[in-house]
Design an enzyme around this catalytic site. Structure first.
Site, mmCIF file in Angstrom:
data_model
loop_
_atom_site.group_PDB
_atom_site.id
_atom_site.type_symbol
_atom_site.label_atom_id
_atom_site.label_comp_id
_atom_site.label_asym_id
_atom_site.label_seq_id
_atom_site.Cartn_x
_atom_site.Cartn_y
_atom_site.Cartn_z
ATOM 1 C CE LYS A 45 -0.770 0.653 4.942
ATOM 2 N NZ LYS A 45 -1.733 0.885 5.997
ATOM 3 C CB SER A 68 11.757 -5.740 7.217
ATOM 4 O OG SER A 68 10.704 -6.631 7.325
ATOM 5 C CD GLU A 78 19.298 -7.652 19.826
ATOM 6 O OE1 GLU A 78 19.389 -6.563 19.262
ATOM 7 O OE2 GLU A 78 18.496 -8.525 19.455
ATOM 8 C CG HIS A 80 12.146 -2.101 22.003
ATOM 9 N ND1 HIS A 80 13.116 -1.506 22.784
ATOM 10 C CD2 HIS A 80 12.801 -2.965 21.193
ATOM 11 C CE1 HIS A 80 14.295 -1.997 22.448
ATOM 12 N NE2 HIS A 80 14.137 -2.888 21.485
ATOM 13 N NE ARG A 125 13.009 -6.480 22.489
ATOM 14 C CZ ARG A 125 13.105 -6.695 21.215
ATOM 15 N NH1 ARG A 125 12.034 -6.934 20.508
ATOM 16 N NH2 ARG A 125 14.267 -6.655 20.620
ATOM 17 C CG HIS A 177 9.453 -3.380 19.096
ATOM 18 N ND1 HIS A 177 10.066 -2.540 18.191
ATOM 19 C CD2 HIS A 177 10.170 -4.544 19.067
ATOM 20 C CE1 HIS A 177 11.106 -3.154 17.640
ATOM 21 N NE2 HIS A 177 11.181 -4.370 18.146
ATOM 22 N NE ARG A 198 9.737 -9.876 17.778
ATOM 23 C CZ ARG A 198 10.803 -9.076 17.753
ATOM 24 N NH1 ARG A 198 12.031 -9.583 17.848
ATOM 25 N NH2 ARG A 198 10.658 -7.767 17.652
ATOM 26 C CG LEU A 217 14.752 -9.029 11.045
ATOM 27 C CD1 LEU A 217 16.103 -8.373 10.779
ATOM 28 C CD2 LEU A 217 13.703 -8.394 10.139
HETATM 29 C C1 SIN Z 1 16.279 -4.030 18.710
HETATM 30 O O1 SIN Z 1 17.282 -3.801 18.051
HETATM 31 O O2 SIN Z 1 16.211 -3.840 19.923
HETATM 32 C C2 SIN Z 1 15.055 -4.526 17.991
HETATM 33 C C3 SIN Z 1 15.280 -5.848 17.426
HETATM 34 C C4 SIN Z 1 14.073 -6.715 17.616
HETATM 35 O O3 SIN Z 1 12.953 -6.210 17.689
HETATM 36 O O4 SIN Z 1 14.233 -7.919 17.769
#
Ligand code: SIN
Length: 502
Positions: free
Chosen positions: A36, A44, A116, A232, A281, A342, A377, A383
């Site tokens: 759209k 992404s 992370e 987030h 998170r 997020h 998540r 991704l």
């Molecule tokens: C981030 O870089 O904190 C986001 C990456 C994600 O959402 O997994």
């Protein structure tokens, strides 16, 4: 006379899930990608941190990725889908590299891995330091251009799924000339992304209105786990700013970032002694929310000042520059941050090959509920989900290609009104309601109030059938907002990113 187009496969959405699926579809099949907006303008493209994957086959490490994903997801993940995702990560990353996607490497050519929240070891690949999504999408866009069987339609919005006897046959599209086009296909893939546009602040572009989910819902397709909206912990805080919020990647905490409250006091020890800033998170966002409440403030700080300027400029060039442009030298000053919407963990329910509850209709990426994220998540698994399940959907479609033929359909006799209404007030109210009552902490009375307010708009909008992008985006927003609230009401217990105070 209605315009009709026919393809073997149509894909709605031009993010990583949609593009990767298209690239894996057999070259003998005619594929149409409809977006759209502009191709690759979704979430992404904005992904900073990276893509989680155990690239070298090591059963112990893969098992750890599996366990970390389940633990972050509060063990309500679909174990079969999760296992598939972690086990098929390596083959799909190799494929990406093979077709020409570049990731950051050490001088000896080996992939650089970062850490992370929720990951017990360094398993996150990245590109351009902290600009992974944009780099990947840039590479994929040029690869896509070499594929003659794929046509791309930008600024063309699908508004309804055409179906008969629970079998998808195509979609109705508003084209660039604002005309109605009937696009028929043997297989239809929804890769329309998330729902950030229904909140006042989100890391998503405002165009993320839950279009695919709402369309599927109107067609009677099963939608699940919508209460699991992930916030987030570290959106860049600017007083009174609303709309798309710049993300301070979780990788900053992966590289040693410390969270401090407005008084400068480190606080994560109170909430997760073991994992501290590297807790998943949901834990970190809820801790920040509590800390903001206790300190009468609307943000906290992320402190990475113990790292050198040189390291920060190299490792986080985008974040470093963005903060500098907003008056913060992150090598010397704390970064103001607060939680923002997020990612949607649930969505259109699918099996492990992307099938939805409707025949010939698939869903992948953020709009899908593959079950891999459970109630929250794990960082950088989004991704990964796109490529693993995008690849699987393409495989399924390729296997059935010999059965494809001309679609015969009696076109519905829809009557639209043509008005210039932009429904702005309704969109503002949806965002207010969701940010107030459908945010990190949820209460029964708030959810009931949200349901009442959203239901009124939903019914008012459903009564009119306006042929415009504004109308459909607003209808889609109110639809997904209402589903989130209804499913949040149904789930009485706190779990993952769904936190119930009452
Ligand atoms: C981030 O870089 O904190 C986001 C990456 C994600 O959402 O997994």
């Amino acid at each position: 006379m209605k315009e009709i187009k026919q393809f073997d496969v149509i894909i709605l959405g031009g993010g990583l899930a949609g593009i990767y699926t298209a690239l894996n579809i057999d070259a003998s099949l005619h594929v149409g990608i409809f977006v759209k907006d502009a191709l690759a303008r979704g979430s992404s493209n904005l992904a900073q941190g990276g893509i989680a994957a155990e690239v070298n086959w090591d059963e112990t490490k893969i098992e750890e990725h599996y366990e970390d994903t389940l633990r972050a997801g509060a063990y309500v993940n679909n174990p079969q889908a999760t296992r598939i995702m972690v086990e098929e990560a390596s083959k799909n990353i190799k494929k990406l590299i093979e077709i020409g996607v570049h990731f950051d490497t050490n001088e000896d050519g080996s992939l650089i891995m970062t850490l992370e929240g929720g990951h017990r070891s360094r398993r996150i690949l990245h590109a351009g330091g902290d600009d992974t999504g944009a780099h990947m999408m840039h590479d994929l866009r040029s690869i896509l251009n070499q594929h003659q069987n794929i046509d791309i339609y930008e600024d063309e919005m699908a508004i309804e799924i055409l179906h008969n006897d629970n079998k998808a046959l195509g979609v109705i599209v508003i084209n660039q000339q604002n005309e109605e086009v009937y696009v028929l296909a043997n297989k239809i893939v929804l890769a329309t992304g998330g729902i950030g546009g229904i909140y006042k602040k989100s890391t998503n572009e405002k165009i993320a209105c839950g279009d695919g989910i709402a369309m599927a819902y109107r067609a009677g397709v099963t939608i699940k786990n919508m209460e699991f909206v992930q916030f987030h912990p570290t959106g860049f805080y600017v007083e009174d700013q609303i709309g798309k919020t710049f993300l301070i990647s979780e990788a900053v905490r992966g590289e040693g970032g410390i969270l401090r409250n407005i008084e400068g006091v480190r606080f994560m020890e109170k909430y997760d002694k073991e994992r501290m800033e590297l807790a998943p998170r949901d834990v970190v966002s809820q801790a920040i929310h509590r800390e903001m409440f206790d300190t009468w403030s609307d943000h906290v700080y992320l402190d990475i000042t113990h790292k050198s300027k040189e390291f920060l400029m190299n490792r986080f060039p985008t974040i470093y520059q963005y903060c500098l442009e907003h008056g913060i030298d992150i090598s010397k000053e704390y970064i103001p941050v607060s939680p923002v919407e997020h990612f949607l963990c649930g969505g259109i329910d699918t099996d492990v090959s992307g099938h939805t509850s409707m025949q010939n209709l698939y869903a992948i990426g953020e709009c899908a509920n593959t079950g891999v994220h459970g109630a929250n998540r794990l960082a950088s698994n989004s991704l990964l989900e796109c490529i693993v399940f995008g690849g699987r959907v393409a495989e399924e479609i390729n296997q059935e290609k010999d059965t494809f033929g001309k679609i015969n359909v009696v076109l519905p006799d829809l009557t639209f009104t043509h008005k210039k209404f932009n429904f702005k007030d309704i969109r503002v109210e949806i965002r207010d309601v969701m940010s107030k009552y459908g945010f990190i902490v949820r209460k029964e009375e708030d959810l009931l109030l949200a349901k009442k307010l959203l239901t009124k708009h939903y019914h008012n909008l459903k009564k009119i059938n306006v042929f415009s992008r504004y109308y459909y985006e607003t209808l889609n927003m109110v639809t997904v907002a209402l589903i989130i609230i209804e499913q949040a009401l149904e789930r009485k217990e706190s779990i993952g990113c769904h936190f119930r105070l009452s």
